[in-house]
Design a protein around this motif. Sequence first.
Motif, PDB file in Angstrom:
ATOM      1  N   CYS A  38      -1.043  10.659  -0.359  1.00 53.00           N
ATOM      2  CA  CYS A  38      -0.717  10.867   1.280  1.00 53.00           C
ATOM      3  C   CYS A  38      -1.428  12.178   1.347  1.00 53.00           C
ATOM      4  N   SER A  42      -3.693  12.595   5.119  1.00 60.08           N
ATOM      5  CA  SER A  42      -3.789  13.557   5.654  1.00 60.08           C
ATOM      6  C   SER A  42      -4.508  14.601   5.988  1.00 60.08           C
ATOM      7  N   ASN A  47       1.411  14.551   3.703  1.00 55.84           N
ATOM      8  CA  ASN A  47       2.159  14.125   4.767  1.00 55.84           C
ATOM      9  C   ASN A  47       3.704  14.608   4.987  1.00 55.84           C
ATOM     10  N   SER A  77      -2.358   2.749   4.406  1.00 57.52           N
ATOM     11  CA  SER A  77      -2.970   3.967   5.628  1.00 57.52           C
ATOM     12  C   SER A  77      -3.070   3.196   7.486  1.00 57.52           C
TER      13      SER A  77
END
Length: 142
Positions: A38, A42, A47, A77
């Motif tokens: 994450c 991000s 995230n 993703s």
Amino acid sequence: MVEFSEPVSATGGCLCGAIRFALHGPLPAVGMCHCSKCRRVSGAASNAILNVRAERFEWLAGETHWREFRTPSNWGSFFCPTCGSPTPHRLSDGKRVLVPAGTLDEDPGPRVLGHIFVGSKASWDLIGDDAPQFDETPEAPK
Ligand SMILES: [Zn+2]
Ligand SMILES: [Zn+2]
């Protein structure tokens, strides 16, 4: 056309505007995942995700514009191929949609529900709220 029984409570979209969506009805609190995957997708400490019921999610634009990338372990993703912003995506059971909280247009009010994978967070990541923290996930066996 899908009928929505509850009014729009928030709208959002990607940086370029190709992807737009609306959320209907009460908004869930925001889950923060601090895991290494994450962080990569991000580019941030964690995230921030709203896990919404699929019948409360409406595509306004770009429903087929988003793309996905899968790791060998099938971790996905989801992003806009034009601007790279993370985008909402429906979970494989079809019942929930994960919405990146940072893509909402305004602050619609939800607060942080909790933090997961805190055990692998970045050393510079200082969690500043008092929401519950989990080394992995609440369900994970210790
Ligand atoms: Zn975009
Ligand atoms: Zn994660």
